[in-house]
Design a protein around this motif. Structure first.
Motif, PDB file in Angstrom:
ATOM      1  N   GLU A  77       0.823  -1.214   0.000  1.00  0.00           N
ATOM      2  CA  GLU A  77       0.000   0.000   0.000  1.00  0.00           C
ATOM      3  C   GLU A  77       0.854   1.260   0.000  1.00  0.00           C
ATOM      4  O   GLU A  77       1.931   1.286   0.596  1.00  0.00           O
ATOM      5  CB  GLU A  77      -0.861   0.020   1.259  1.00  0.00           C
ATOM      6  CG  GLU A  77      -2.308  -0.300   0.967  1.00  0.00           C
ATOM      7  CD  GLU A  77      -3.147  -0.107   2.183  1.00  0.00           C
ATOM      8  OE1 GLU A  77      -3.284   1.054   2.626  1.00  0.00           O
ATOM      9  OE2 GLU A  77      -3.654  -1.123   2.702  1.00  0.00           O
ATOM     10  N   HIS A  78       0.384   2.290  -0.688  1.00  0.00           N
ATOM     11  CA  HIS A  78       1.084   3.564  -0.698  1.00  0.00           C
ATOM     12  C   HIS A  78       0.173   4.610  -0.088  1.00  0.00           C
ATOM     13  O   HIS A  78      -0.885   4.887  -0.617  1.00  0.00           O
ATOM     14  CB  HIS A  78       1.459   3.971  -2.121  1.00  0.00           C
ATOM     15  CG  HIS A  78       2.519   3.100  -2.712  1.00  0.00           C
ATOM     16  ND1 HIS A  78       2.251   1.855  -3.230  1.00  0.00           N
ATOM     17  CD2 HIS A  78       3.852   3.275  -2.843  1.00  0.00           C
ATOM     18  CE1 HIS A  78       3.371   1.311  -3.657  1.00  0.00           C
ATOM     19  NE2 HIS A  78       4.357   2.140  -3.442  1.00  0.00           N
ATOM     20  N   ARG A  79       0.615   5.178   1.052  1.00  0.00           N
ATOM     21  CA  ARG A  79      -0.194   6.212   1.706  1.00  0.00           C
ATOM     22  C   ARG A  79       0.633   7.479   1.852  1.00  0.00           C
ATOM     23  O   ARG A  79       1.842   7.447   1.793  1.00  0.00           O
ATOM     24  CB  ARG A  79      -0.610   5.751   3.112  1.00  0.00           C
ATOM     25  CG  ARG A  79      -1.564   4.592   3.073  1.00  0.00           C
ATOM     26  CD  ARG A  79      -2.351   4.542   4.379  1.00  0.00           C
ATOM     27  NE  ARG A  79      -3.069   3.279   4.479  1.00  0.00           N
ATOM     28  CZ  ARG A  79      -2.845   2.384   5.418  1.00  0.00           C
ATOM     29  NH1 ARG A  79      -1.953   2.601   6.350  1.00  0.00           N
ATOM     30  NH2 ARG A  79      -3.533   1.262   5.449  1.00  0.00           N
ATOM     31  N   GLY A  80      -0.042   8.609   2.047  1.00  0.00           N
ATOM     32  CA  GLY A  80       0.674   9.858   2.308  1.00  0.00           C
ATOM     33  C   GLY A  80       1.115  10.535   1.026  1.00  0.00           C
ATOM     34  O   GLY A  80       1.198   9.908  -0.037  1.00  0.00           O
ATOM     35  N   ALA A  81       1.420  11.832   1.156  1.00  0.00           N
ATOM     36  CA  ALA A  81       1.721  12.655  -0.024  1.00  0.00           C
ATOM     37  C   ALA A  81       2.957  12.164  -0.770  1.00  0.00           C
ATOM     38  O   ALA A  81       2.969  12.084  -2.004  1.00  0.00           O
ATOM     39  CB  ALA A  81       1.907  14.103   0.408  1.00  0.00           C
ATOM     40  N   LEU A  82       4.019  11.807  -0.007  1.00  0.00           N
ATOM     41  CA  LEU A  82       5.279  11.404  -0.650  1.00  0.00           C
ATOM     42  C   LEU A  82       5.084  10.118  -1.459  1.00  0.00           C
ATOM     43  O   LEU A  82       5.566   9.987  -2.589  1.00  0.00           O
ATOM     44  CB  LEU A  82       6.350  11.193   0.422  1.00  0.00           C
ATOM     45  CG  LEU A  82       7.785  11.228  -0.088  1.00  0.00           C
ATOM     46  CD1 LEU A  82       8.088  12.568  -0.739  1.00  0.00           C
ATOM     47  CD2 LEU A  82       8.758  10.963   1.051  1.00  0.00           C
ATOM     48  N   GLN A  83       4.346   9.183  -0.897  1.00  0.00           N
ATOM     49  CA  GLN A  83       4.132   7.910  -1.594  1.00  0.00           C
ATOM     50  C   GLN A  83       3.220   8.091  -2.805  1.00  0.00           C
ATOM     51  O   GLN A  83       3.384   7.419  -3.823  1.00  0.00           O
ATOM     52  CB  GLN A  83       3.569   6.887  -0.616  1.00  0.00           C
ATOM     53  CG  GLN A  83       4.518   6.676   0.543  1.00  0.00           C
ATOM     54  CD  GLN A  83       4.537   5.243   1.013  1.00  0.00           C
ATOM     55  OE1 GLN A  83       3.925   4.370   0.425  1.00  0.00           O
ATOM     56  NE2 GLN A  83       5.244   4.998   2.085  1.00  0.00           N
ATOM     57  N   LYS A  84       2.261   9.037  -2.676  1.00  0.00           N
ATOM     58  CA  LYS A  84       1.403   9.332  -3.843  1.00  0.00           C
ATOM     59  C   LYS A  84       2.263   9.957  -4.958  1.00  0.00           C
ATOM     60  O   LYS A  84       2.099   9.653  -6.133  1.00  0.00           O
ATOM     61  CB  LYS A  84       0.274  10.302  -3.466  1.00  0.00           C
ATOM     62  CG  LYS A  84      -0.759   9.729  -2.513  1.00  0.00           C
ATOM     63  CD  LYS A  84      -1.917   9.100  -3.301  1.00  0.00           C
ATOM     64  CE  LYS A  84      -3.030   8.564  -2.425  1.00  0.00           C
ATOM     65  NZ  LYS A  84      -2.709   7.415  -1.590  1.00  0.00           N
TER      66      LYS A  84
END
Ligand code: HEM
Length: 126
Positions: A77-84
């Motif tokens: 899973e990718h969460r948060g602004a940096l991962q987006k």
């Protein structure tokens, strides 16, 4: 494990990642080194295979795109602004790595070579 899971990327994803990375490094390093030091031995050896390596990258990228789409629900899973931002960076890289070989093929066709030549041409006129 072949498939991705929420905890790690599977062997097929990793294999495609590193294979494509190595081929892209070969393409870019041989082309740009040839600009800096024209006719150097490394570029001469690799550039002979520019078309073949480029078409190989296109085929692997097509496989990788289909595989990534099939694995959307199984990946970490990718969460948060940096991962987006990382996701969009990857989408951009996929587009560039599909468009670069296609533009190379268009350039080859536009230069008057036959329709099949961009798949098999081993020597670029430089
Ligand atoms: C991801 C794959 C590819 C990468 C990273 C790539 C990279 C490059 C780079 C950096 C150059 C500039 C070299 C220079 O100016 O001396 C170049 C030139 C060229 N590439 Fe590719 N290439 C790819 C795929 C292809 C494919 C598939 C073909 C043909 C089927 C192709 C045909 C050409 C041609 C004809 C040139 C010379 C353009 C000119 O004379 O200005 N490339 N490529």
């Amino acid at each position: 494990m072949l498939r991705n899971s929420p905890n790690h990327y599977g062997s097929l994803t990793r294999c495609l990642h590193w294979l494509i990375a190595i081929l892209v490094i070969l393409q870019l390093s041989s082309s740009f080194l040839n600009i800096l030091r024209e006719g150097n031995v490394y570029s001469q050896a690799v550039v002979q295979w520019h078309t073949t390596i480029g078409v190989g990258i296109l085929a692997l990228m097509a496989m990788r795109t289909l595989w990534a789409i099939s694995q959307l629900r199984h990946r970490p899973e990718h969460r948060g602004a940096l991962q987006k931002a990382a996701i969009w960076g990857h989408v951009l890289m996929y587009l560039v790595l599909l468009l670069m070989p296609l533009s190379g093929m268009a350039f080859t066709w536009g230069s008057g070579y036959g329709v099949m030549t961009p798949w098999f041409l081993h020597t670029l006129r430089r």
